[in-house]
Design a protein around this motif. Sequence first.
Motif, short mmCIF file in Angstrom:
data_model
loop_
_atom_site.label_atom_id
_atom_site.label_comp_id
_atom_site.label_asym_id
_atom_site.label_seq_id
_atom_site.Cartn_x
_atom_site.Cartn_y
_atom_site.Cartn_z
N ASP A 3 0.85 -1.22 0.00
CA ASP A 3 0.00 0.00 0.00
C ASP A 3 0.87 1.25 0.00
OD1 ASP A 3 -2.12 -1.66 0.09
OD2 ASP A 3 -2.47 -1.44 2.26
N VAL A 6 2.43 1.87 -3.48
CA VAL A 6 1.47 2.43 -4.44
C VAL A 6 1.20 3.90 -4.11
CG1 VAL A 6 -0.94 2.31 -5.22
CG2 VAL A 6 0.43 0.23 -5.03
N HIS A 7 1.07 4.20 -2.83
CA HIS A 7 0.81 5.58 -2.43
C HIS A 7 1.96 6.50 -2.81
CE1 HIS A 7 -0.20 9.06 -0.01
NE2 HIS A 7 1.00 8.99 0.53
N GLY A 10 2.73 6.61 -6.65
CA GLY A 10 1.65 7.00 -7.57
C GLY A 10 1.12 8.41 -7.39
N GLU A 11 1.52 9.10 -6.32
CA GLU A 11 0.87 10.37 -5.97
C GLU A 11 0.83 11.39 -7.10
OE1 GLU A 11 0.58 11.89 -1.42
OE2 GLU A 11 2.54 11.99 -2.36
N SER A 13 0.88 10.76 -10.34
CA SER A 13 0.45 10.10 -11.59
C SER A 13 1.59 9.92 -12.60
CB SER A 13 -0.69 10.89 -12.25
OG SER A 13 -1.70 11.14 -11.33
N LEU A 30 0.96 -4.10 -9.14
CA LEU A 30 0.14 -3.04 -8.52
C LEU A 30 0.39 -1.70 -9.20
CD1 LEU A 30 0.69 -3.95 -4.77
CD2 LEU A 30 -1.37 -4.35 -6.12
N LEU A 31 1.66 -1.45 -9.56
CA LEU A 31 2.00 -0.16 -10.17
C LEU A 31 1.45 -0.06 -11.59
CD1 LEU A 31 5.62 0.13 -8.75
CD2 LEU A 31 3.66 1.56 -8.13
N ASP A 33 -1.32 -1.10 -12.53
CA ASP A 33 -2.73 -0.71 -12.39
C ASP A 33 -2.90 0.78 -12.14
OD1 ASP A 33 -3.59 -3.26 -12.78
OD2 ASP A 33 -3.77 -3.75 -10.65
N THR A 34 -1.81 1.47 -11.76
CA THR A 34 -1.93 2.91 -11.52
C THR A 34 -1.74 3.70 -12.82
OG1 THR A 34 0.42 3.33 -11.08
CG2 THR A 34 -0.92 2.62 -9.19
#
Length: 290
Positions: A3, A6-7, A10-11, A13, A30-31, A33-34
């Motif tokens: 988590d 990803v946070h 990804g903040e 974009s 996971l990345l 998917d961002t």
Amino acid sequence: MPDEVVHWMGEDSPRVIVDGTYGGGGHSRLLLDTLPPGEGHLIGLDRDPLVSQRVESEQHDPRLNVFLGSYEKIPKALQAMGLSAADAVLLDVGLSSDQLADTTRGFSFAVDAPLDLRFDPEFGTPASDWLAWKREEEIANAIYQYGEERCSRRIAREIIARRRREEPVRTVNDLVEVCRRCVPRPKNHDIHPATRTFQALRIVVNDELGIMERTIKAAPDWIAPGGRLVVISFHSLEDRIVKNAFRDDDRWEILTKKPIRPADAEVHANPRARSAKLRVARRIADPNQS
Ligand SMILES: C[S@@+](CC[C@H](N)C(=O)[O-])C[C@H]1O[C@@H](n2cnc3c(N)ncnc32)[C@H](O)[C@@H]1O
């Protein structure tokens, strides 16, 4: 720390994401998917040839490209993709669970195997050869410094004594036996007597700290202004390298004043996560450029 990764990655974009330590690809999935559907790039690197072999046999997202090689080669990987800079870079160093489960390279001391400990068996020196020709003092210092093992001198002495008896340490079991003889079993702790020594030798034969230091120092050259570097380390010396490199280059804005630690639930589910520390910095525009 999925988590948190990803946070922090990804903040802003990012469109060009680099996972410098692809491993089992958990964070990369996971990345991916961002990224906006059908857009962007995720470049993975790993030094372990088994990682790239596995990825080749899988069906994967066309936005993903995984290279065999050290994360020190990130600029080359970007270049190969026709890109000049990354927007978000992740380094999650250390051993993957696949490597721990591998019974052939010496990463798991639960199973006997040649004492190799290299991520990429094509490069460098196997740990058994390193122990076969280094001086006692050098062996002791490495085990002390990289393993924080207080019995390092005793262990080094025993390794040299075996060499003299022409019974050199060649296998996992040889080294486990040396550690069992030299390290008293701690009372309230169930850490295996060989854990710290294996960690030290793995760090040495893979030049893990040197690669990390050189890469983070160079990273502002190939991370775009506004881009981020997220590093998860497991060893106090690694964490110090990250902390100092961020502090000493005024092209970084430090986003985590203190390292982020895994939540209790994660440590409970995966005790190996207990020493993980995550730090993040943002690449700011070059202060000398107007
Ligand atoms: C903790 S695992 C990464 C796990 C990954 N984040 C995941 O979600 O599956 C560390 C990985 O880094 C790789 N590695 C270690 N040093 C490396 C280096 N200098 N360059 C590239 N990969 C490296 C190891 O081979 C291992 O696969």
